[in-house]
Design a protein around this motif. Structure first.
Motif, short mmCIF file in Angstrom:
data_model
loop_
_atom_site.label_atom_id
_atom_site.label_comp_id
_atom_site.label_asym_id
_atom_site.label_seq_id
_atom_site.Cartn_x
_atom_site.Cartn_y
_atom_site.Cartn_z
N THR A 1 0.83 -1.20 0.00
CA THR A 1 0.00 0.00 0.00
C THR A 1 0.87 1.26 0.00
O THR A 1 0.56 2.23 -0.70
CB THR A 1 -0.93 0.01 1.23
OG1 THR A 1 -1.84 -1.10 1.14
CG2 THR A 1 -1.72 1.30 1.31
N VAL A 2 1.95 1.24 0.76
CA VAL A 2 2.87 2.38 0.77
C VAL A 2 3.48 2.57 -0.62
O VAL A 2 3.57 3.69 -1.12
CB VAL A 2 3.97 2.19 1.83
CG1 VAL A 2 5.01 3.31 1.73
CG2 VAL A 2 3.37 2.16 3.23
N ARG A 3 3.86 1.48 -1.26
CA ARG A 3 4.46 1.59 -2.59
C ARG A 3 3.45 2.07 -3.63
O ARG A 3 3.81 2.72 -4.60
CB ARG A 3 5.06 0.25 -3.02
CG ARG A 3 6.28 -0.16 -2.20
CD ARG A 3 6.96 -1.38 -2.76
NE ARG A 3 8.15 -1.72 -2.00
CZ ARG A 3 9.33 -1.18 -2.16
NH1 ARG A 3 9.48 -0.23 -3.09
NH2 ARG A 3 10.36 -1.55 -1.44
N ASP A 4 2.19 1.75 -3.43
CA ASP A 4 1.15 2.18 -4.37
C ASP A 4 0.77 3.66 -4.20
O ASP A 4 0.11 4.24 -5.07
CB ASP A 4 -0.13 1.35 -4.17
CG ASP A 4 0.02 -0.08 -4.68
OD1 ASP A 4 0.92 -0.32 -5.51
OD2 ASP A 4 -0.77 -0.94 -4.25
N THR A 5 1.16 4.26 -3.08
CA THR A 5 0.73 5.62 -2.77
C THR A 5 1.29 6.64 -3.76
O THR A 5 2.46 6.58 -4.13
CB THR A 5 1.16 6.00 -1.34
OG1 THR A 5 0.52 5.11 -0.41
CG2 THR A 5 0.77 7.44 -1.01
N ILE A 6 0.43 7.57 -4.19
CA ILE A 6 0.81 8.64 -5.10
C ILE A 6 0.75 9.96 -4.32
O ILE A 6 -0.30 10.32 -3.81
CB ILE A 6 -0.14 8.71 -6.30
CG1 ILE A 6 -0.15 7.38 -7.05
CG2 ILE A 6 0.24 9.86 -7.23
CD1 ILE A 6 -1.26 7.27 -8.10
N VAL A 7 1.88 10.65 -4.21
CA VAL A 7 1.93 11.91 -3.49
C VAL A 7 1.59 13.06 -4.43
O VAL A 7 2.13 13.14 -5.53
CB VAL A 7 3.32 12.15 -2.86
CG1 VAL A 7 3.36 13.51 -2.16
CG2 VAL A 7 3.65 11.04 -1.87
N VAL A 8 0.68 13.93 -3.99
CA VAL A 8 0.25 15.08 -4.78
C VAL A 8 0.78 16.33 -4.09
O VAL A 8 0.17 16.85 -3.16
CB VAL A 8 -1.28 15.13 -4.92
CG1 VAL A 8 -1.69 16.28 -5.84
CG2 VAL A 8 -1.82 13.81 -5.45
N ARG A 9 1.93 16.79 -4.54
CA ARG A 9 2.58 17.95 -3.91
C ARG A 9 1.82 19.24 -4.14
O ARG A 9 1.75 20.12 -3.27
CB ARG A 9 4.03 18.06 -4.44
CG ARG A 9 4.76 19.38 -4.18
CD ARG A 9 4.96 19.67 -2.73
NE ARG A 9 5.75 20.87 -2.54
CZ ARG A 9 5.30 22.12 -2.63
NH1 ARG A 9 4.01 22.32 -2.94
NH2 ARG A 9 6.09 23.15 -2.43
#
Length: 240
Positions: A203-211
């Motif tokens: 799940t952490v690896r799938d996370t997409i960060v939106v800056r």
């Protein structure tokens, strides 16, 4: 599962279109200067951890707008999976969302994203501060190399509801991305033992960060947004 999704935005031209002019450090603008060989680039700062399998920047992944498995929480987009429960805790005083917590397989992971300087990461700077704080409260901490790069294995003393003393174990990882840091704290079973094949580590690896494109001081948390259609846990309990 929360209901709102959004298409990840492309930020490839963000650095060229910003008007902030310089990174902000401790509330003051740092004067831009020519980068020399001793100044780490963003790529060099991230060299310690290979993000080719995630976590991702919003410019690196497109999320189908009609795909209900992705949950848009503002600062990040989290992929839902069978057996995964997603929660967004809020500050009881302000009502503001504080993080995204994923729960499954006897473990939990708390996710937070922070703004970072344009030309360097944050994780190497923040780790010593976390170590000092753990020791201040009487805990122990060890730096360990894992599939997420350098992580912290932490044990802190806690008092149970019945008054007995115990120890709480956790693992803290930090992943530097383009002008952001994703910090994940594993608790429960994964707080003591890493498992790259586990539901939560994936799940952490799938996370997409939106800056986002708004100027932010380094270390400021990127705001979490409660998705439209989310159900309050206390309301769900009352209805049950």
């Amino acid at each position: 599962m929360f209901g709102r999704r959004k298409k990840a935005v492309d930020q490839r031209e963000l650095a060229d279109t910003e008007t902030e002019g310089a990174d902000v450090v401790d509330g003051a603008a740092a004067a831009p200067s020519d980068q020399d060989a001793s100044t780490p680039t963003a790529e060099a700062a991230q060299a310690a951890f290979d993000r080719s399998s995630g976590p991702w920047d919003a410019a690196e992944q497109d999320v189908p707008e009609d795909d209900p498995t992705f949950v848009d929480a503002g600062a990040m987009i989290v992929r839902g999976r069978p057996g995964l429960d997603l929660q967004i805790p809020t500050d009881p005083q302000t009502g503001a969302a504080t993080s995204v917590v994923a729960i499954g397989e006897g473990s939990a992971v708390e996710l937070r994203a922070f703004a970072a300087p344009r030309h360097s990461g944050l994780w190497d700077d923040i780790r010593p501060e976390i170590i000092a704080e753990v020791k201040r409260v009487g805990g122990t901490v060890e730096e360990v190399e894992s599939s997420f790069g350098t992580e912290l294995r932490v044990e802190v003393p806690v008092q149970a509801a019945d008054g007995r003393q115990g120890v709480q174990a956790s693992r803290i990882i930090g992943v530097d991305g383009p002008r952001w840091l994703l910090r994940a704290t594993f608790m429960g079973t994964l707080g003591a033992t890493a498992d790259p094949d586990s539901l939560l580590e994936q799940t952490v690896r799938d996370t997409i960060v939106v800056r986002g494109d708004s100027p932010m001081p380094p270390r400021e948390q990127i705001p979490i947004v409660v998705p439209a259609g989310a159900v309050r846990a206390d309301s769900e309990t009352k209805e049950a």
